[in-house]
Enzyme design. Sequence first.
Site, PDB file in Angstrom:
ATOM      1  N   GLU A  70      25.262  42.680  33.453  1.00 48.05           N
ATOM      2  CA  GLU A  70      25.011  43.900  34.219  1.00 48.05           C
ATOM      3  C   GLU A  70      25.251  43.556  35.684  1.00 48.05           C
ATOM      4  O   GLU A  70      24.383  42.983  36.346  1.00 48.05           O
ATOM      5  CB  GLU A  70      23.581  44.398  33.989  1.00 48.05           C
ATOM      6  CG  GLU A  70      23.306  44.868  32.571  1.00 48.05           C
ATOM      7  CD  GLU A  70      24.023  46.157  32.237  1.00 48.05           C
ATOM      8  OE1 GLU A  70      24.373  46.909  33.161  1.00 48.05           O
ATOM      9  OE2 GLU A  70      24.228  46.429  31.034  1.00 48.05           O
ATOM     10  N   CYS A 103      22.317  48.312  42.262  1.00 48.09           N
ATOM     11  CA  CYS A 103      23.664  48.091  41.730  1.00 48.09           C
ATOM     12  C   CYS A 103      24.460  49.384  41.586  1.00 48.09           C
ATOM     13  O   CYS A 103      25.690  49.359  41.581  1.00 48.09           O
ATOM     14  CB  CYS A 103      23.576  47.379  40.380  1.00 48.09           C
ATOM     15  SG  CYS A 103      22.576  48.246  39.144  1.00 48.09           S
TER      16      CYS A 103
END
Length: 520
Positions: free
Chosen positions: A254, A289
């Site tokens: 991720e 993110c």
Amino acid sequence: YIVFSFSIQDQTSKENNPASLGIRAQSLSVFAYVSVYVMVKVFQAADATDLVTELRRSFDDGVTRGYEWRVTQLKKLLLICDNHEPEIVSALHDDLGKPELESSVYEVALLRNSINLAVKQLKDWMAPDKAKTSLTTFPASAEIVYEPLGVVLVISAWNYPFLLSIDPVIGAISAGNAVVLKPSELAPASSSLLAKLLEQYLDSSAVRVVEGAVTETTLLLEQKWDKIFYTGSSRIGRIIMMAAAKHLTPVVLELGGKSPVVIDSDTNLKITAKRIIAGKWGCNNGQACISPDYILTTKEFSPKVIDALKQELEAFYGKNPMESKDMSRIVNSNHFDRLSKMLEEKEVSDKIVYGGQKNRDKLKIAPTILVDVPLDSQIMSEEIFGPLLPIITLNNLEECFDVIRSRPKPLAAYLFTQNQKLKERFALTVSAGGIVVNDIAVHLAVPTLPFGGVGESGMGSYHGKFSFDAFSHKKAVLYKSFIGDAAIRYPPYSTGKLRLLKALVNSNILEIFRVILGLS
């Protein structure tokens, strides 16, 4: 072991000395020397090996496989959220200066939702899926069995240290794995609290936490795992993948990237500005993110976009956002210096149209908007991960597709428009981990959507059932009867057997009858 020795010196102050009262002063006017020895065990290669061995023994003994164990651990994770929310909020404030609302909603509440969903759906997730069979295997039945992978490693990030630590662990436990969690050392208060709470609540024979930094992570990566789940930067993601390759260990990465925001002139600009601010500065001050990394809009429309952002930023954080308590700080001085370097680069510093104030002592950088910075500048080449937001202006919105396509695939891409054809084209042609139209980052909270990257923004996905799947092996199982054993599959072979087998494999009913009746 490392042994620390402390000497503590004390002397009763004259102001508090009872001598002035004529009371046995000589017994109190003394120096006290105390030696305190603290023994801290250093995590070594043998510890990492022993840890994996112990957890694998538990897994092999079947400790984690049953429904009752899984649901019990999940409910204990829920107790952590219910019983320790104030401590979690406090740790997040210590590490990142996070406002209580962000901590309670974006970390604790989202975790509660994930846990509740897993508890509610676990029996259905664990149940085998029936699969169709073919004429080739008749009579037979088939199913897909969800098998736990074994002993897995979760390495989490510092920006959402509770959510990004426990959310993958929910998937690992739901799927029946033993798991080691390595929290980020850049959020030390959160890491310490995670270690304490998971040891206190969860089954330590199958769930462990290892604190530490590069050394500890390196030692863990040298072990053989059945899966590694990593959240963080692309640079470290490459290191994780190289370590996993040694043992052919599958990974979920991720990562992140430069998530674009495209703003069409056919939009509700006030709401657009509010949602961009909430998704950028209202989510850990851009340290996320899926935070908007840059805006693409037309030269003609950009002044209106800038004015709307300025107006709403002032409404949210006041005329002096550096004093606002509703915004996180930068995580540490290294990241502060990295962001400062982006702002101070030649041909970038003079592009600031709003903000730009900095305070290194307080690790604060004001929300900063820049316009038309060079596309090859550092701020447009690296993921920003902070409160800076460049706006790139285009001759027409059509150019946005080329700009996005020319860069590595992002974790998220955002579009603000009321144009239905543009929405459809954007969703079909822009390659990103996820796409949101007319909002920012909210897809993260939808458990029926997979969350993950593509290309350099990551591989694999999780959330909801996708988390369970990420830590499961879909095992094909076929149950065959001894009835109806056909001689045509065995030697000696013949032309008739060949024709009939081809018809069976192709599931061609008409041809099967033709062969049986001798018509083919």
